[in-house]
Design a protein around this motif. Structure first.
Motif, PDB file in Angstrom:
ATOM      1  N   PHE A 113      48.582   2.754 -73.779  1.00 38.62           N
ATOM      2  CA  PHE A 113      48.739   1.879 -72.609  1.00 38.62           C
ATOM      3  C   PHE A 113      48.993   0.422 -72.967  1.00 38.62           C
ATOM      4  O   PHE A 113      48.787  -0.463 -72.136  1.00 38.62           O
ATOM      5  N   THR A 114      49.425   0.158 -74.176  1.00 34.83           N
ATOM      6  CA  THR A 114      49.791  -1.221 -74.503  1.00 34.83           C
ATOM      7  C   THR A 114      51.111  -1.606 -73.856  1.00 34.83           C
ATOM      8  O   THR A 114      51.445  -2.785 -73.775  1.00 34.83           O
ATOM      9  N   GLU A 115      51.859  -0.611 -73.418  1.00 34.11           N
ATOM     10  CA  GLU A 115      53.087  -0.845 -72.656  1.00 34.11           C
ATOM     11  C   GLU A 115      52.834  -0.438 -71.206  1.00 34.11           C
ATOM     12  O   GLU A 115      52.450   0.702 -70.919  1.00 34.11           O
ATOM     13  N   ALA A 116      53.085  -1.348 -70.274  1.00 36.29           N
ATOM     14  CA  ALA A 116      52.760  -1.123 -68.864  1.00 36.29           C
ATOM     15  C   ALA A 116      53.513   0.061 -68.270  1.00 36.29           C
ATOM     16  O   ALA A 116      53.007   0.734 -67.365  1.00 36.29           O
ATOM     17  N   VAL A 117      54.723   0.332 -68.764  1.00 36.47           N
ATOM     18  CA  VAL A 117      55.504   1.443 -68.188  1.00 36.47           C
ATOM     19  C   VAL A 117      54.809   2.779 -68.400  1.00 36.47           C
ATOM     20  O   VAL A 117      55.006   3.715 -67.613  1.00 36.47           O
ATOM     21  N   ASP A 118      53.988   2.901 -69.441  1.00 36.09           N
ATOM     22  CA  ASP A 118      53.266   4.159 -69.670  1.00 36.09           C
ATOM     23  C   ASP A 118      52.206   4.387 -68.594  1.00 36.09           C
ATOM     24  O   ASP A 118      51.924   5.530 -68.220  1.00 36.09           O
ATOM     25  N   VAL A 119      51.618   3.320 -68.088  1.00 37.79           N
ATOM     26  CA  VAL A 119      50.670   3.431 -66.986  1.00 37.79           C
ATOM     27  C   VAL A 119      51.407   3.848 -65.715  1.00 37.79           C
ATOM     28  O   VAL A 119      50.962   4.724 -64.965  1.00 37.79           O
ATOM     29  N   THR A 120      52.559   3.246 -65.490  1.00 35.05           N
ATOM     30  CA  THR A 120      53.367   3.568 -64.312  1.00 35.05           C
ATOM     31  C   THR A 120      53.738   5.043 -64.285  1.00 35.05           C
ATOM     32  O   THR A 120      53.718   5.685 -63.227  1.00 35.05           O
ATOM     33  N   LYS A 121      54.073   5.597 -65.431  1.00 36.14           N
ATOM     34  CA  LYS A 121      54.434   7.017 -65.512  1.00 36.14           C
ATOM     35  C   LYS A 121      53.259   7.896 -65.088  1.00 36.14           C
ATOM     36  O   LYS A 121      53.435   8.885 -64.367  1.00 36.14           O
ATOM     37  N   GLN A 122      52.067   7.551 -65.539  1.00 32.53           N
ATOM     38  CA  GLN A 122      50.896   8.361 -65.214  1.00 32.53           C
ATOM     39  C   GLN A 122      50.502   8.220 -63.737  1.00 32.53           C
ATOM     40  O   GLN A 122      50.014   9.186 -63.138  1.00 32.53           O
ATOM     41  N   ILE A 123      50.706   7.060 -63.152  1.00 30.85           N
ATOM     42  CA  ILE A 123      50.441   6.889 -61.721  1.00 30.85           C
ATOM     43  C   ILE A 123      51.373   7.805 -60.924  1.00 30.85           C
ATOM     44  O   ILE A 123      50.951   8.478 -59.972  1.00 30.85           O
ATOM     45  N   TYR A 124      52.634   7.828 -61.308  1.00 32.83           N
ATOM     46  CA  TYR A 124      53.600   8.725 -60.659  1.00 32.83           C
ATOM     47  C   TYR A 124      53.168  10.182 -60.784  1.00 32.83           C
ATOM     48  O   TYR A 124      53.177  10.943 -59.800  1.00 32.83           O
ATOM     49  N   ALA A 125      52.751  10.589 -61.989  1.00 30.77           N
ATOM     50  CA  ALA A 125      52.364  11.977 -62.225  1.00 30.77           C
ATOM     51  C   ALA A 125      51.144  12.368 -61.397  1.00 30.77           C
ATOM     52  O   ALA A 125      51.052  13.492 -60.899  1.00 30.77           O
ATOM     53  N   TYR A 126      50.191  11.439 -61.234  1.00 33.23           N
ATOM     54  CA  TYR A 126      49.004  11.732 -60.429  1.00 33.23           C
ATOM     55  C   TYR A 126      49.395  12.073 -58.994  1.00 33.23           C
ATOM     56  O   TYR A 126      48.878  13.024 -58.393  1.00 33.23           O
ATOM     57  N   LYS A 127      50.320  11.318 -58.456  1.00 33.80           N
ATOM     58  CA  LYS A 127      50.754  11.563 -57.078  1.00 33.80           C
ATOM     59  C   LYS A 127      51.446  12.922 -56.958  1.00 33.80           C
ATOM     60  O   LYS A 127      51.243  13.649 -55.967  1.00 33.80           O
ATOM     61  N   VAL A 128      52.245  13.285 -57.946  1.00 29.41           N
ATOM     62  CA  VAL A 128      52.916  14.587 -57.942  1.00 29.41           C
ATOM     63  C   VAL A 128      51.887  15.710 -58.012  1.00 29.41           C
ATOM     64  O   VAL A 128      51.959  16.705 -57.269  1.00 29.41           O
ATOM     65  N   ILE A 129      50.909  15.567 -58.895  1.00 24.38           N
ATOM     66  CA  ILE A 129      49.912  16.620 -59.103  1.00 24.38           C
ATOM     67  C   ILE A 129      49.063  16.838 -57.847  1.00 24.38           C
ATOM     68  O   ILE A 129      48.760  17.975 -57.475  1.00 24.38           O
ATOM     69  N   ARG A 130      48.684  15.759 -57.189  1.00 31.85           N
ATOM     70  CA  ARG A 130      47.908  15.927 -55.948  1.00 31.85           C
ATOM     71  C   ARG A 130      48.714  16.696 -54.903  1.00 31.85           C
ATOM     72  O   ARG A 130      48.172  17.545 -54.183  1.00 31.85           O
ATOM     73  N   GLU A 131      50.003  16.398 -54.823  1.00 33.88           N
ATOM     74  CA  GLU A 131      50.833  17.109 -53.847  1.00 33.88           C
ATOM     75  C   GLU A 131      50.973  18.585 -54.208  1.00 33.88           C
ATOM     76  O   GLU A 131      51.041  19.450 -53.328  1.00 33.88           O
ATOM     77  N   MET A 132      51.019  18.892 -55.495  1.00 31.82           N
ATOM     78  CA  MET A 132      51.071  20.294 -55.914  1.00 31.82           C
ATOM     79  C   MET A 132      49.838  21.042 -55.426  1.00 31.82           C
ATOM     80  O   MET A 132      49.928  22.097 -54.790  1.00 31.82           O
ATOM     81  N   MET A 133      48.663  20.493 -55.734  1.00 32.13           N
ATOM     82  CA  MET A 133      47.432  21.194 -55.394  1.00 32.13           C
ATOM     83  C   MET A 133      47.205  21.253 -53.885  1.00 32.13           C
ATOM     84  O   MET A 133      46.674  22.244 -53.363  1.00 32.13           O
ATOM     85  N   ARG A 134      47.589  20.220 -53.160  1.00 33.24           N
ATOM     86  CA  ARG A 134      47.394  20.202 -51.707  1.00 33.24           C
ATOM     87  C   ARG A 134      48.155  21.322 -51.014  1.00 33.24           C
ATOM     88  O   ARG A 134      47.815  21.710 -49.881  1.00 33.24           O
ATOM     89  N   ARG A 135      49.167  21.857 -51.654  1.00 31.97           N
ATOM     90  CA  ARG A 135      49.988  22.911 -51.063  1.00 31.97           C
ATOM     91  C   ARG A 135      49.571  24.318 -51.473  1.00 31.97           C
ATOM     92  O   ARG A 135      50.226  25.296 -51.099  1.00 31.97           O
ATOM     93  N   THR A 136      48.516  24.430 -52.258  1.00 35.55           N
ATOM     94  CA  THR A 136      48.038  25.755 -52.654  1.00 35.55           C
ATOM     95  C   THR A 136      47.026  26.290 -51.648  1.00 35.55           C
ATOM     96  O   THR A 136      46.383  25.525 -50.927  1.00 35.55           O
ATOM     97  N   SER A 137      46.865  27.612 -51.641  1.00 35.34           N
ATOM     98  CA  SER A 137      45.873  28.216 -50.758  1.00 35.34           C
ATOM     99  C   SER A 137      44.464  28.059 -51.310  1.00 35.34           C
ATOM    100  O   SER A 137      43.484  28.130 -50.565  1.00 35.34           O
ATOM    101  N   MET A 138      44.322  27.801 -52.622  1.00 35.75           N
ATOM    102  CA  MET A 138      42.987  27.655 -53.228  1.00 35.75           C
ATOM    103  C   MET A 138      42.404  26.264 -53.045  1.00 35.75           C
ATOM    104  O   MET A 138      41.200  26.057 -53.186  1.00 35.75           O
ATOM    105  N   TYR A 139      43.211  25.277 -52.717  1.00 30.71           N
ATOM    106  CA  TYR A 139      42.799  23.873 -52.655  1.00 30.71           C
ATOM    107  C   TYR A 139      41.718  23.628 -51.598  1.00 30.71           C
ATOM    108  O   TYR A 139      41.861  24.042 -50.447  1.00 30.71           O
TER     109      TYR A 139
END
Length: 638
Positions: free
Chosen positions: A472-498
């Motif tokens: 995380f010494t480069e800010a863009v690496d943090v930005t990538k992980q923020i994006y991925a978190y949002k994608v992952i939450r949307e994945m799980m929210r659409r499952t029947s197990m969630y």
């Protein structure tokens, strides 16, 4: 000779010495020993023999490597980092024969408590993305030229194009192992709803697929973990036909020995005190073994540069400060450390005790019950995916990221930004959460921009290294992980197990935020026919995600780059045939030689580097037509 803690039969000289016993080391040692029964090969490993260890063989038991008395991992302590919320990150590596393919673990800290993160990525099969080898810009190492080695190492039984997969290699790759079909189907259906493609073969390196697949794994026909030592070493040790292969476990390599011409002529090693009943000066004496033809260093991105520097190969300033005499001026040693940054996001589910690994890991399910439910064969990983953001998402990620995207990704449509994998459990210490059945999705950065380093501080292997992860010494690496978190939450929210988020593993969002965590009694997606809207995040929400990430981001065990294969004046350490600059008869063969990262779990890359390195060495020794003796699927490896 059987694996032992000393070189038996008075052997004090061999043809080739291999320092290290991880993935690439096992490949090189196995290939060389099988190629010529007259070629004496010695592999020196600091940890124990992995053969017959149930904690290694059974994929579901990998968390046991995290207990305080465990000796199967080596921990490196990094410097305190402001980018990581002031943490002194503990970075683990494999500490037994087979290296990272035998065990894979991580450690994070949550609110001052130890939260143990464990994940059996070592059974996962994941090739580099299309073009990854091409970015190395090294003759002989392009994707096209590396494809034969990727085919050579595997027997692939999944859906495949035979032009891009092997059918007679030592590593059995399959999608026929035990699967949790219910959760797998649920998750993949949710992923499809988000518009990501589901692909039969995400690992087709020639095509460069993006999307998600049902996880393909490296396991035996009995559902046991198939590691590098089991595939490449144990068959030769057990067949009675390869007395030329010597394996010395529980011994630490201190340094490489050179003659007056800077030719590597042997190594100095010492017994590992972790395995000694009584530590005495005599038992801890430094011993040497000579090499008639070559020394190969294969201790990974953390271990190999330290051996080089203790041997006098590295930056003159660093060596002088560590009281080591200079043999070869190679300033690039130990620099440009890279790793995939990883975090697992846990979710509540309506699953039962036999659907995840939580009950087994917490002790609520006995090993006998786990065997009856086939959970011992379950790694917990159902799917694996590589993906990129949309044009709209790229714009939302800000101007600094847009600039990075245009420079590194825009013109390479098959290059993923992030990688996600699943884990059917709370991936941590079960005592930190209520009894239940959880499901986690991990996100790791395919090509982090951040860099770190590792160097010696003294001449002995016990001297603590100077390690900076650079995470995380480069800010863009943090930005990538923020994006991925949002994608992952949307994945799980659409499952029947969630059933909502587990607070210990998610950011604390401001009161009133649309992103606030939820606790549900029924699926959020209802009948799954009506489209589900996406959460809208505010700048304050993004700051909450960043705060959590800096506190909890960690390693994937995918360290590489510290002995890079590139020109010496560009910070390179080895040339295209893996020779260490400024020396003779010395090579490095492991992930430390990778000059650029790969969008994959790096295990298969390590196997491929090992196969390529073995081929280079065999050609130099006149063994280009080497047989794969002792490494077929009828051997004891499978």
């Amino acid at each position: 000779m059987p694996i032992s803690n000393k070189i038996a039969h008075g052997v004090d000289e061999v043809d080739v010495i291999i320092c290290g016993g991880g993935v690439a080391a096992c490949v090189v040692a196995g290939r060389l020993a099988a190629a010529d029964p007259k070629l004496e090969v010695l592999m020196i490993e600091g940890g124990e023999n992995n053969a017959g260890n149930p904690l290694v063989e059974n994929p579901a038991l990998f968390p046991q490597h995290l207990v305080p008395a465990s000796k199967t991992a080596v921990w490196y302590k990094a410097k305190k980092s402001e980018q990581l919320d002031g943490r002194e990150y503990m970075l683990p590596t494999g500490g037994l024969l087979g290296g990272g393919s035998s065990v894979n673990i991580m450690l994070f800290v949550v609110d001052g408590e130890t939260r143990r993160e464990a994940y059996a990525k070592c059974t996962r099969y994941s090739r580099p993305a299309k073009g990854d080898f091409d970015t190395w810009k090294t003759p002989g190492w392009s994707t096209e030229e590396m494809m034969p080695f990727m085919r050579k190492l595997e027997t692939y039984t999944g859906r495949r194009d035979p032009a891009y997969h092997g059918n007679d290699g030592p590593l059995r790759v399959t999608n026929e192992s035990f699967r949790m079909k219910k959760t797998e189907d649920d998750l993949l259906r949710a992923i499809e709803q988000l518009g990501f493609p589901i692909i039969d073969d995400l690992q087709d390196t020639a095509i460069g697929n993006l999307g998600f697949e049902r996880q393909v794994k490296t396991v035996t026909t009995e559902g046991k973990r198939l590691d590098a030592a089991t595939a490449y070493i144990h068959p030769l040790l057990n067949d009675g036909q390869h007395p030329n292969l010597h394996v010395l476990c529980e011994s630490k390599v201190i340094r490489v020995l050179f003659d007056e011409h800077k030719r590597a002529v042997g190594v100095e090693y010492t017994p590992n005190p972790e395995y000694m009943i009584i530590s005495t000066a005599t038992e801890r004496a430094r011993m040497t073994v000579k090499a008639r033809k070559m020394v190969v260093i294969s201790c990974g991105a953390l271990g190999s540069p330290l051996i080089l520097e203790r041997s006098g190969v590295g930056s003159p300033d660093i060596l002088e400060q560590a009281s080591v005499s200079l043999v070869a001026d190679v300033p690039g040693v130990g620099s440009d450390y890279q790793d995939h940054n990883l975090v697992f996001w846990p979710f509540k589910t309506n699953l039962g005790p036999a659907d995840t690994l939580d009950a087994l890991w917490s002790g609520r399910m006995s090993p006998e019950e786990a065997v009856a439910n086939r959970l011992m064969q379950y790694s917990g990983c159902d799917m694996h995916g590589k993906y990129r953001p949309s044009k709209e998402e790229i714009k939302e990620m800000g101007p600094e990221f847009e600039k990075h995207w245009k420079a590194e990704y825009q013109d390479y449509p098959s290059k993923p930004l992030m990688i996600t994998a699943s884990a059917a459990a709370f991936v941590g210490d079960p005592s930190l959460v209520p009894a239940g059945a959880y499901y986690s999705l991990g996100s790791y950065t395919a090509y982090p921009k951040s860099r770190g380093h590792i160097h010696i501080t003294g001449p002995n292997w016990e001297d603590p290294p100077d390690l900076e992860t650079g995470f995380f010494t480069e800010a863009v690496d943090v930005t990538k992980q923020i994006y991925a978190y949002k994608v992952i939450r949307e994945m799980m929210r659409r499952t029947s197990m969630y059933r909502g988020e587990l607070p210990i593993g998610h950011p604390e969002f401001p009161a009133g935020s649309e992103a606030v965590l939820v606790d549900l009694d029924a699926p959020l997606a209802g009948d799954f026919e009506k489209p589900l809207g996406k959460i809208k995040y505010t700048p304050e929400d993004d700051k909450a995600i960043e705060k959590f990430l800096r506190k909890h981001i960690g390693t994937t065990w995918h360290s590489l780059g510290t002995c890079a294969m590139k020109p010496r004046h560009e910070g390179g350490v080895v040339d295209k045939t893996l020779n260490v600059y400024g020396t003779q008869g010395l090579k490095v063969v492991d992930l430390s030689i990778c000059p650029e990262n790969v969008a994959a779990n790096t295990q298969i890359t390590a196997y491929t580097v090992g196969e390529k390195g073995a081929d280079i060495i065999m050609r130099e020794l006149g063994l280009a037509d080497a047989k794969q003796e002792g490494m077929n699927l009828n051997g004891c490896a499978h």
